[in-house]
Scaffold this motif. Sequence first.
Motif, PDB file in Angstrom:
ATOM      1  N   ALA A 553       0.847  -1.191   0.000  1.00  0.00           N
ATOM      2  CA  ALA A 553       0.000   0.000   0.000  1.00  0.00           C
ATOM      3  C   ALA A 553       0.878   1.235   0.000  1.00  0.00           C
ATOM      4  CB  ALA A 553      -0.939   0.015   1.206  1.00  0.00           C
ATOM      5  N   PHE A 554       0.334   2.315  -0.497  1.00  0.00           N
ATOM      6  CA  PHE A 554       1.060   3.554  -0.713  1.00  0.00           C
ATOM      7  C   PHE A 554       1.047   4.424   0.536  1.00  0.00           C
ATOM      8  CE2 PHE A 554       1.962   7.192  -3.685  1.00  0.00           C
ATOM      9  CZ  PHE A 554       3.019   6.583  -4.335  1.00  0.00           C
ATOM     10  N   LEU A 555       2.217   4.827   1.006  1.00  0.00           N
ATOM     11  CA  LEU A 555       2.339   5.844   2.042  1.00  0.00           C
ATOM     12  C   LEU A 555       2.484   7.195   1.356  1.00  0.00           C
ATOM     13  CD1 LEU A 555       2.882   7.000   4.897  1.00  0.00           C
ATOM     14  CD2 LEU A 555       5.293   6.364   4.569  1.00  0.00           C
ATOM     15  N   PRO A 556       1.445   8.051   1.430  1.00  0.00           N
ATOM     16  CA  PRO A 556       1.543   9.348   0.752  1.00  0.00           C
ATOM     17  C   PRO A 556       2.635  10.219   1.353  1.00  0.00           C
ATOM     18  CG  PRO A 556      -0.735   8.824   1.332  1.00  0.00           C
ATOM     19  CD  PRO A 556       0.138   7.854   2.054  1.00  0.00           C
ATOM     20  N   SER A 557       3.238  11.046   0.524  1.00  0.00           N
ATOM     21  CA  SER A 557       4.269  11.967   0.995  1.00  0.00           C
ATOM     22  C   SER A 557       3.684  12.897   2.047  1.00  0.00           C
ATOM     23  CB  SER A 557       4.821  12.779  -0.178  1.00  0.00           C
ATOM     24  OG  SER A 557       5.746  13.729   0.261  1.00  0.00           O
ATOM     25  N   ALA A 558       4.298  12.932   3.218  1.00  0.00           N
ATOM     26  CA  ALA A 558       3.896  13.783   4.349  1.00  0.00           C
ATOM     27  C   ALA A 558       2.580  13.352   4.981  1.00  0.00           C
ATOM     28  CB  ALA A 558       3.818  15.253   3.948  1.00  0.00           C
ATOM     29  N   GLY A 559       1.960  12.269   4.474  1.00  0.00           N
ATOM     30  CA  GLY A 559       0.724  11.776   5.049  1.00  0.00           C
ATOM     31  C   GLY A 559       0.970  10.578   5.941  1.00  0.00           C
ATOM     32  N   TYR A 560      -0.030   9.669   6.028  1.00  0.00           N
ATOM     33  CA  TYR A 560       0.153   8.486   6.862  1.00  0.00           C
ATOM     34  C   TYR A 560      -0.600   7.302   6.281  1.00  0.00           C
ATOM     35  CZ  TYR A 560      -4.548   9.111   8.882  1.00  0.00           C
ATOM     36  OH  TYR A 560      -5.890   9.224   9.056  1.00  0.00           O
ATOM     37  N   LEU A 561      -0.206   6.119   6.731  1.00  0.00           N
ATOM     38  CA  LEU A 561      -0.803   4.853   6.338  1.00  0.00           C
ATOM     39  C   LEU A 561      -1.037   4.047   7.603  1.00  0.00           C
ATOM     40  CD1 LEU A 561      -1.496   2.870   3.949  1.00  0.00           C
ATOM     41  CD2 LEU A 561       0.890   2.085   4.099  1.00  0.00           C
ATOM     42  N   ALA A 562      -2.289   3.666   7.865  1.00  0.00           N
ATOM     43  CA  ALA A 562      -2.627   2.869   9.047  1.00  0.00           C
ATOM     44  C   ALA A 562      -3.040   1.475   8.601  1.00  0.00           C
ATOM     45  CB  ALA A 562      -3.748   3.533   9.832  1.00  0.00           C
ATOM     46  N   LEU A 563      -2.330   0.450   9.082  1.00  0.00           N
ATOM     47  CA  LEU A 563      -2.537  -0.934   8.679  1.00  0.00           C
ATOM     48  C   LEU A 563      -2.946  -1.776   9.875  1.00  0.00           C
ATOM     49  CD1 LEU A 563       0.801  -1.379   6.681  1.00  0.00           C
ATOM     50  CD2 LEU A 563      -1.372  -0.474   5.823  1.00  0.00           C
ATOM     51  N   ALA A 564      -3.572  -2.919   9.607  1.00  0.00           N
ATOM     52  CA  ALA A 564      -3.864  -3.901  10.649  1.00  0.00           C
ATOM     53  C   ALA A 564      -3.732  -5.292  10.053  1.00  0.00           C
ATOM     54  CB  ALA A 564      -5.260  -3.690  11.216  1.00  0.00           C
ATOM     55  N   PHE A 565      -3.259  -6.243  10.882  1.00  0.00           N
ATOM     56  CA  PHE A 565      -3.141  -7.617  10.418  1.00  0.00           C
ATOM     57  C   PHE A 565      -3.414  -8.565  11.578  1.00  0.00           C
ATOM     58  CE2 PHE A 565       1.034  -6.444  11.942  1.00  0.00           C
ATOM     59  CZ  PHE A 565       1.516  -7.569  12.585  1.00  0.00           C
ATOM     60  N   LYS A 566      -3.719  -9.814  11.225  1.00  0.00           N
ATOM     61  CA  LYS A 566      -3.964 -10.840  12.221  1.00  0.00           C
ATOM     62  C   LYS A 566      -2.641 -11.512  12.588  1.00  0.00           C
ATOM     63  CE  LYS A 566      -8.492 -11.905  10.174  1.00  0.00           C
ATOM     64  NZ  LYS A 566      -9.326 -12.965   9.534  1.00  0.00           N
ATOM     65  N   PRO A 567      -2.296 -11.612  13.884  1.00  0.00           N
ATOM     66  CA  PRO A 567      -1.030 -12.245  14.278  1.00  0.00           C
ATOM     67  C   PRO A 567      -1.149 -13.766  14.276  1.00  0.00           C
ATOM     68  CG  PRO A 567      -2.163 -11.453  16.220  1.00  0.00           C
ATOM     69  CD  PRO A 567      -3.016 -11.048  15.044  1.00  0.00           C
ATOM     70  N   ASP A 568      -1.391 -14.328  13.098  1.00  0.00           N
ATOM     71  CA  ASP A 568      -1.664 -15.759  12.978  1.00  0.00           C
ATOM     72  C   ASP A 568      -0.593 -16.505  12.211  1.00  0.00           C
ATOM     73  OD1 ASP A 568      -2.130 -14.718  10.481  1.00  0.00           O
ATOM     74  OD2 ASP A 568      -4.198 -15.427  10.302  1.00  0.00           O
ATOM     75  N   ASN A 569       0.567 -15.881  12.015  1.00  0.00           N
ATOM     76  CA  ASN A 569       1.620 -16.500  11.203  1.00  0.00           C
ATOM     77  C   ASN A 569       2.966 -16.291  11.893  1.00  0.00           C
ATOM     78  OD1 ASN A 569       2.961 -17.765   9.144  1.00  0.00           O
ATOM     79  ND2 ASN A 569       2.573 -16.187   7.605  1.00  0.00           N
ATOM     80  N   PRO A 570       3.338 -17.159  12.846  1.00  0.00           N
ATOM     81  CA  PRO A 570       4.596 -16.970  13.570  1.00  0.00           C
ATOM     82  C   PRO A 570       5.785 -16.874  12.621  1.00  0.00           C
ATOM     83  CG  PRO A 570       3.263 -18.685  14.597  1.00  0.00           C
ATOM     84  CD  PRO A 570       2.596 -18.342  13.296  1.00  0.00           C
ATOM     85  N   GLY A 571       6.625 -15.873  12.851  1.00  0.00           N
ATOM     86  CA  GLY A 571       7.789 -15.709  11.992  1.00  0.00           C
ATOM     87  C   GLY A 571       8.423 -14.350  12.133  1.00  0.00           C
TER      88      GLY A 571
END
Length: 633
Positions: A553-571
């Motif tokens: 996903a794109f982090l806009p210049s001077a902006g922000y990117l908020a992500l979420a994921f499931k912690p279901d893949n140890p590594g």
Amino acid sequence: MGFFNSCWETLLQFVSISPFGGPGRPQYPLPLGPSHDLTVHPHHASPGFHCSYPGYEGWESCNGPNSRDCWIQRRGAKQPLWNSFNIKTECTGIKREYWLEVSDMKIAPDGYLKPFGKVFNGSYPGPLIEACWGDEIVVHVTNKLTTNGTTVHWHGIRQLHTNEMDGVTQCPIAEDETFTYKFTASQYGHTWYHSHYSLQYPDGVAGPLLIHGPSSADWDEAWDPILISDWVHDSAFAVFQQELVPPPPISQSVLLNGTGHYLCNKTDPRCVCPQTDPKCVGPSSYFTKTFKKGKRYLLRLINASTDAGFIFSIDGHILKVISTDFVPIHPYTTNSLHIAIGQRYSVIVEATEPNTPAQDGNYWIRTQVPTGCGNIDPNGSDERTGIIRYGSGSAALPSSTKNQFPSNCTDEPYESLKPIVEWLVQHPENNVTENTYEAGIDLEKTHGYQRWDLTDTPLWLNFSNPTILNLKNTTWNPEYCVIPYDYKHGWVYLVITGDLTRLEKTKRRIPAAHPIHMHGHDFVILAQSNNTYNESVDPQHFNFHNPPRRDVAFLPSAGYLALAFKPDNPGIWLVHCHIAWHASSGLALQILERQEDILSSIGTLSKTKETCGGWEEWLKTTNVKFDQDDSGI
């Protein structure tokens, strides 16, 4: 994706790739099981390629031009919910085996000689690796580079319980050594494989990976995956020095699936195109495909660039977008498509030739670089990189008119990317304030230069000591940028900003947008904004119901990117900018997910340790002077 259904037993089938490139063929005949085993022939697969699902008597293929959302179904069943495998389910297939060899090679994909190319199986792009949804993929990679190691990353592949196969959790494969990658194609769609060792993929170590399965809209004909890439004529390792000592590097041309059109001076000895051409354009010239009026064509697009984002368009034609990365979405239409580095899109183009006889049935494919999304030499090439022809008789260059669209440096519209399989995001398990990071240039010199970073220091890995061999650690070298996440359920949030409001005294802001890639997961995009991140206000506007889902996903210049994921893949999973110059500089961190479960998830690290032993032996015995000058990814 959806609920899990284990649908059939595994059957051994060997498929090879010639060391000289091209799709593979069975090495020798092998039984495909009893006569009641199901065989599926994916439309427009390689000749002789088929999907095999043993033990399913009474089942049949249901994937056709008017039912692409279905894959297989029980014959005559009235209730499809539990009698079909489709876009909302998962399954298990057979084994596919391939052989790849990485070697040095002089190449000229745009007609200008690159003396320091590196390739898979003697070709750029590398050969198509082809599998079916649910298959086990086995790839034996042999390093024939005489001056360096290598690794291969299978971009976007889930790697559930196979963290050591990700291509960045290992030592480099030494010269004349082989490492065997094994992983499951639990997703379907298309992606690419590329070296994740230093800056090898910008020199040519990349190829397409196609996993046949259902899709969210109907089509008639499909193309093999298309890699869109910027191209530098000199060694990427040498060009990288311009990133460390600005101004940033400039690419010379743009390639569509290894085909380019560079306008070079015919007196230049590296211009290898025909001297009879007064402009001395490359022998490959333009990527060209043929449409038949009335057909619906599935195009599988990949941005495999080093530095550039692209806006893809075909003059006079509409694109129906049906997937983002490995995620099927509700289709939407557009006349242009923004593709950031590492992103993949499936689009359907209906061949309804516009009623403009002056076009003579020829239309430009354009790959425009938006302002702020990369640096291409305007004197070397332009955005016209391919041609669509209605009929094969014409050889004329198109005179078609460009579609009108905004040319800003951005992702596709957030509201357009609606996954078919819905996720509902819950509150985070982690402290989001502590897991907010900023992309900028560290003011302190690290290994001789001011470098990009996400945390408090640029990432810098020791090639000989991968993180995965240190799973008993309780503390970490700060340069490894290890972020522990020991949550076993729920959701983990991650916010990345480009405004430097938290750590501005230690970093210098450079106006740049960054394609952020996470390994080991699909993530949801809770928010994506051009505005400065306000922790008190902005989370109130996060999207928790079926937000866009992908792995870049794109982090806009001077902006922000908020992500979420499931912690279901140890590594150990990388989060990094996919601009290769930035990643090599250090713009990355490592997520250490469920540390105590990693080894039991993998089972054994014997092959990883063996590869590290071979690398150490090569370092001791080689006459090559080896100096690490990049982050190690």
